[in-house]
Each structure stands twice: as structure tokens, then as C-alpha cells.
Scaffold this motif. Structure first.
Motif, mmCIF file in Angstrom:
data_model
loop_
_atom_site.group_PDB
_atom_site.id
_atom_site.type_symbol
_atom_site.label_atom_id
_atom_site.label_comp_id
_atom_site.label_asym_id
_atom_site.label_seq_id
_atom_site.Cartn_x
_atom_site.Cartn_y
_atom_site.Cartn_z
ATOM 1 N N ASP A 72 0.834 -1.206 0.000
ATOM 2 C CA ASP A 72 0.000 0.000 0.000
ATOM 3 C C ASP A 72 0.864 1.250 0.000
ATOM 4 N N ALA A 73 1.896 1.252 0.875
ATOM 5 C CA ALA A 73 2.778 2.412 0.976
ATOM 6 C C ALA A 73 3.541 2.638 -0.326
ATOM 7 N N ILE A 74 4.060 1.552 -0.903
ATOM 8 C CA ILE A 74 4.837 1.674 -2.138
ATOM 9 C C ILE A 74 3.934 2.050 -3.304
ATOM 10 N N ARG A 75 2.751 1.485 -3.339
ATOM 11 C CA ARG A 75 1.796 1.824 -4.403
ATOM 12 C C ARG A 75 1.449 3.308 -4.358
ATOM 13 N N SER A 76 1.269 3.843 -3.157
ATOM 14 C CA SER A 76 0.984 5.278 -3.035
ATOM 15 C C SER A 76 2.140 6.106 -3.578
ATOM 16 N N GLY A 77 3.367 5.645 -3.299
ATOM 17 C CA GLY A 77 4.535 6.346 -3.825
ATOM 18 C C GLY A 77 4.594 6.294 -5.341
ATOM 19 N N LEU A 94 9.989 4.450 -3.367
ATOM 20 C CA LEU A 94 10.506 4.022 -2.058
ATOM 21 C C LEU A 94 10.937 5.214 -1.224
ATOM 22 N N ARG A 95 11.505 6.211 -1.861
ATOM 23 C CA ARG A 95 11.933 7.400 -1.115
ATOM 24 C C ARG A 95 10.737 8.125 -0.505
ATOM 25 N N SER A 96 9.667 8.263 -1.274
ATOM 26 C CA SER A 96 8.485 8.946 -0.749
ATOM 27 C C SER A 96 7.703 8.077 0.230
ATOM 28 N N ALA A 97 7.935 6.762 0.170
ATOM 29 C CA ALA A 97 7.186 5.846 1.040
ATOM 30 C C ALA A 97 7.926 5.502 2.324
ATOM 31 N N LEU A 98 9.053 6.140 2.578
ATOM 32 C CA LEU A 98 9.865 5.777 3.739
ATOM 33 C C LEU A 98 9.102 5.915 5.052
ATOM 34 N N ARG A 99 8.416 7.014 5.237
ATOM 35 C CA ARG A 99 7.674 7.198 6.496
ATOM 36 C C ARG A 99 6.570 6.163 6.669
ATOM 37 N N LEU A 146 12.167 7.016 14.773
ATOM 38 C CA LEU A 146 13.211 8.029 14.693
ATOM 39 C C LEU A 146 14.129 7.774 13.503
ATOM 40 N N SER A 147 14.511 6.518 13.298
ATOM 41 C CA SER A 147 15.407 6.167 12.191
ATOM 42 C C SER A 147 14.732 6.393 10.842
ATOM 43 N N ALA A 148 13.465 6.010 10.738
ATOM 44 C CA ALA A 148 12.739 6.206 9.476
ATOM 45 C C ALA A 148 12.606 7.686 9.147
ATOM 46 N N GLY A 149 12.315 8.496 10.160
ATOM 47 C CA GLY A 149 12.197 9.934 9.930
ATOM 48 C C GLY A 149 13.522 10.554 9.519
ATOM 49 N N ALA A 150 14.611 10.144 10.177
ATOM 50 C CA ALA A 150 15.930 10.677 9.843
ATOM 51 C C ALA A 150 16.344 10.287 8.430
ATOM 52 N N LEU A 151 16.087 9.037 8.059
ATOM 53 C CA LEU A 151 16.437 8.579 6.717
ATOM 54 C C LEU A 151 15.611 9.298 5.661
ATOM 55 N N HIS A 152 14.332 9.518 5.954
ATOM 56 C CA HIS A 152 13.462 10.236 5.023
ATOM 57 C C HIS A 152 13.974 11.654 4.806
ATOM 58 N N ARG A 153 14.344 12.352 5.882
ATOM 59 C CA ARG A 153 14.846 13.724 5.751
ATOM 60 C C ARG A 153 16.152 13.763 4.973
ATOM 61 N N ARG A 154 17.012 12.795 5.225
ATOM 62 C CA ARG A 154 18.304 12.776 4.540
ATOM 63 C C ARG A 154 18.154 12.550 3.047
ATOM 64 N N LEU A 155 17.312 11.577 2.663
ATOM 65 C CA LEU A 155 17.158 11.255 1.252
ATOM 66 C C LEU A 155 16.375 12.311 0.488
ATOM 67 N N ASN A 156 15.529 13.064 1.207
ATOM 68 C CA ASN A 156 14.710 14.066 0.543
ATOM 69 C C ASN A 156 15.215 15.479 0.781
ATOM 70 N N ARG A 157 16.428 15.610 1.306
ATOM 71 C CA ARG A 157 16.952 16.930 1.637
ATOM 72 C C ARG A 157 17.012 17.838 0.431
ATOM 73 N N ARG A 158 17.450 17.303 -0.707
ATOM 74 C CA ARG A 158 17.606 18.130 -1.894
ATOM 75 C C ARG A 158 16.255 18.544 -2.485
ATOM 76 N N ILE A 159 15.238 17.732 -2.184
ATOM 77 C CA ILE A 159 13.913 18.047 -2.743
ATOM 78 C C ILE A 159 13.229 19.117 -1.918
ATOM 79 N N TYR A 160 13.342 18.951 -0.579
ATOM 80 C CA TYR A 160 12.626 19.871 0.298
ATOM 81 C C TYR A 160 13.533 20.966 0.859
#
Length: 219
Positions: A105-110, A142-147, A205-219
Motif C-alpha cells: 500500500d505504501a509503495i503503491r501510493s509512492g 521508495l523514497r516517498s514511502a519511507l515514512r 526516529l530512524s525512518a524519519g531521519a532517513l526520510h529527511r536525509r534522502l529528501n533533503r535536496r527536494i525539500y
């Protein structure tokens, strides 16, 4: 009533072993869930109706049937047809199947959130469908579905407590034994409550940190 943890000191190793078993089972189930969830998500967004239907049936079964029923079917039912698994193997398989349904479901949404122009540009460039899925669709999805996937992992940790029903001495199973030995269920389950809270907090905490790191350039 006094809160006395001293009698539980000799059982600290048992609780730690149970926590490690929980973490290992959930880590393996996360990998298994992704291995099932990624193709299921791709099939659910495919143009082929049969592929979509097969994936939807899988997701509906493992998302809508109580987990303990799935677990008992695998542990008690499969041996009747000659498939014998250990309690740990059964637990990992059951969590993987359920995790795959929810992670799809999460990946499909992404996948559905990808801008159509990105896919059109990839098609114009001459890439094959497989190359587009592997090099463009999945990395973005996968990047958008990390959270959401972090939430799936947290749910796996919480659901893993049911594995004690098939004699697996993970964290909850170890706690049941210790509570029966010490006659201190309040203290034992207070500790278990804290351990589950720490495990799920670390994952979030780890999922949030990884999401911020991978999406830093976007946001």
C-alpha cells in the motif's frame, strides 16, 4: 503495593534475549515484506488486469484476515500437508506475508504520486519498462514511502507479540515465563511495555531521519 525490580535481575538476560529475538524476527520480516510488497505494488499499478487482480487478492487476504488466524494456519495447518517449519521460521513467514500486504500500500501510493511527466520523459528516452521501473519508478516511490514503511515496521514489532502463541519466546513470550516464575506480572509487563516503546521509538526516529536525509535536496 511496592514496585520492586530486584527479583527480576536474574531474568535480565532472558528479557534481553527475547528483545533480540523480536528485533531479528522483525528485521527479517521487513526484508521479506519488502520482497513481497515491491512486486505486489508494481502489479497493482500494472496495465495487465490479471496482474492487478492477483496482487489485490493477496493484499486483501493478508490485510483483512486476523493475524493470529494466519499464524495458526501456517504453524498448525501446513504440517498437515507436509510443510514443517520451526516456530521462528513460521513467525518470520507470517510477519513477512502480512508486512508485504501493508508495505505494498505504501509503495503503491509512492508510485501513484510520481508525476506523469517523469514517466513520459523516461518512455521517450527509449528505456524499457523494466528499466523505467528499476531506475526511476522504484527509487522515487521508495523514497516517498519511507515514512509509511516505517509505520509498517513499527506495526510488525507490535504484531510480533502474538508469536508467543506458537511457543516462540520472543519478548512477550519471555515475559510470560518470567511473570509466572516471579509472580510479579506488574513489574514484568511494565518493563516489557517500556522495551516495546523504545524499540518502536527507535524505528520511527530512524525512518524519519532517513526520510529527511534522502529528501533533503527536494525539500
Amino acid at each position: 503495593m511496592s514496585f520492586d525490580l530486584a527479583p527480576l535481575a536474574p531474568y535480565a538476560g532472558d528479557l534481553a534475549a527475547g528483545a533480540r529475538l523480536t528485533a531479528l524476527a522483525c528485521a527479517l520480516a521487513l526484508a521479506g515484506g519488502l520482497a513481497l510488497g515491491v512486486p505486489a505494488a508494481l502489479m497493482r499499478t500494472a496495465a495487465l488486469p490479471l496482474a492487478r487482480r492477483v496482487a489485490e487478492v493477496y493484499v486483501d487476504i493478508f490485510r483483512n484476515v486476523p493475524f493470529i488466524v494466519q499464524l495458526f494456519f501456517l504453524f498448525y495447518g501446513l504440517p498437515e500437508i507436509g510443510v514443517q517449519l520451526s516456530a521462528f521460521g513460521t513467525g518470520v513467514l507470517a510477519l513477512s506475508l502480512a508486512g508485504g500486504a501493508f508495505s505494498s500500500d505504501a509503495i503503491r501510493s509512492g508510485i501513484l504520486a510520481i508525476e506523469p511527466g517523469v514517466l513520459e520523459a523516461a518512455q521517450v528516452s527509449g528505456l524499457s519498462r523494466f528499466a523505467i521501473a528499476r531506475r526511476i519508478v522504484l527509487p522515487i516511490a521508495l523514497r516517498s514511502a519511507l515514512r509509511p514503511l516505517g509505520s509498517v515496521f513499527v506495526n510488525l514489532i507490535l504484531t510480533s507479540s502474538i508469536l508467543s502463541a506458537i511457543t516462540l519466546n520472543e519478548l512477550t513470550g519471555s515475559a510470560k515465563i518470567i511473570a509466572a516464575d516471579t509472580f510479579q506480572p506488574f513489574e514484568v509487563y511494565a518493563l516489557v511495555l517500556l522495551l516495546y516503546a523504545v524499540l518502536t521509538w527507535l524505528v520511527s526516529l530512524s525512518a524519519g531521519a532517513l526520510h529527511r536525509r534522502l529528501n533533503r535536496r527536494i525539500y
